[in-house]
Enzyme design. Structure first.
Site, PDB file in Angstrom:
ATOM      1  N   HIS A 194      -3.488  -5.201   0.302  1.00  0.00           N
ATOM      2  CA  HIS A 194      -3.344  -5.245   1.582  1.00  0.00           C
ATOM      3  C   HIS A 194      -3.301  -6.739   1.519  1.00  0.00           C
ATOM      4  O   HIS A 194      -4.194  -7.423   2.657  1.00  0.00           O
ATOM      5  CB  HIS A 194      -3.720  -5.011   2.942  1.00  0.00           C
ATOM      6  N   CYS A 199       1.141  -1.182   0.052  1.00  0.00           N
ATOM      7  CA  CYS A 199      -0.191  -0.421   0.181  1.00  0.00           C
ATOM      8  C   CYS A 199       1.045   1.430  -0.094  1.00  0.00           C
ATOM      9  O   CYS A 199       1.333   1.543  -1.260  1.00  0.00           O
ATOM     10  CB  CYS A 199      -0.815  -0.399   1.334  1.00  0.00           C
ATOM     11  N   GLU A 213      -1.405  -8.585   3.986  1.00  0.00           N
ATOM     12  CA  GLU A 213      -1.641  -9.495   5.251  1.00  0.00           C
ATOM     13  C   GLU A 213      -2.508  -9.134   6.351  1.00  0.00           C
ATOM     14  O   GLU A 213      -2.973  -9.776   6.855  1.00  0.00           O
ATOM     15  CB  GLU A 213      -1.064  -7.815   5.507  1.00  0.00           C
TER      16      GLU A 213
END
Ligand code: MN
Length: 260
Positions: free
Chosen positions: A225, A121, A227
């Site tokens: 994202h 990001c 994660e």
């Protein structure tokens, strides 16, 4: 002989202002990173360490020299002056000057030294700016699109759009797919890619969603994202695991050089 040791991945901190809960109490700065980044790295076999902001340049370099990889996380907008543009939109959110400087220095060192790098990001945008690229400062006001790239109020793993991966890219190799559903929480995007970066993914509206640096052993960045997708998404897991493997390999090679 060195026993195998998990590679050390530096995650550059961000500041959060914590308001005092006591009347008249002083606000404090908290330096850290969202847990999902750390947990994904740990699960993938790495040891994450937080890189503090505002270290003196020599101290930052000393810390950098002990790392096996760098992860730049999400966060607020980069100061547009760093890519030579005036702030043209009121939607450009508060910037993080100390973090901008730390991350840009570290990114340039990582490219020079071949240190494995993963940008996520804001980290994807920092990689671009550090290598001389530019950003769209606000997608809704600068680009014509019917895709929602910012999804406030949605779950962190909300499937916002698909990205199309360049079939020959490292990213596509890792993901094992060329059409990848992702989350999306950004209002800025890469405009002109930085020097030596190639575009490896876009959404159907043409927005650049990933880049990589083929001249580096491992230098990838994504606008989404992973994660937050990690617990359920094999492609996100593969991305973290191949990054950690590259960092382990970097560590191994460096130890071999030191042992010679
Ligand atoms: Mn997006």
């Amino acid at each position: 002989m060195h026993p195998p040791v998990a590679p050390l991945i530096g995650v550059v901190a961000s500041y959060h202002r914590v308001t005092s809960s006591s009347p008249g109490g002083e606000d404090r700065l908290f330096a850290g990173a969202y847990e999902a980044y750390l947990r994904s790295l740990i699960h993938a076999g790495a040891l994450p360490v937080i890189v503090p902001l505002e270290l003196a340049p020599a101290a930052l370099r000393g810390l950098f020299d002990r790392l096996d990889g760098i992860l730049l996380a999400g966060g607020s907008d980069i100061d547009p002056i760093l890519y030579g543009a005036p702030a043209v939109h009121s939607t450009t959110s508060a910037t993080e000057p100390e973090r901008d400087l730390t991350e840009i220095a570290i990114t340039r060192w990582a490219t020079e030294e071949g240190l494995p790098f993963l940008g996520i990001c804001r980290g994807h945008q920092v990689a671009n700016v550090a290598l001389g690229g530019t950003l769209y400062q606000d997608i809704p006001s600068q680009l014509s699109t019917n895709i929602q790239h910012d999804n406030p109020g949605r779950p962190l793993d909300y499937h916002a759009h698909h990205v199309r991966l360049e079939p020959a890219s490292r990213l596509a190799q890792i993901a094992g797919l060329t059409d990848l559903p992702t989350n999306s929480r950004h209002h800025q995007a890469v405009e002109r890619p930085g020097q030596s970066l190639v575009i490896t993914a876009r959404t159907a509206d043409g927005v650049i969603e990933a880049t990589e640096r083929p001249a580096s052993p491992f230098f990838l960045s994504v606008q989404w994202h992973p994660e937050n997708l990690y617990p359920h998404d094999p492609a996100a897991q593969a991305l973290f695991k191949s990054f950690v493997e590259a960092a382990a390999e970097f560590r191994h090679e460096r130890l071999n050089i030191l042992a010679d």
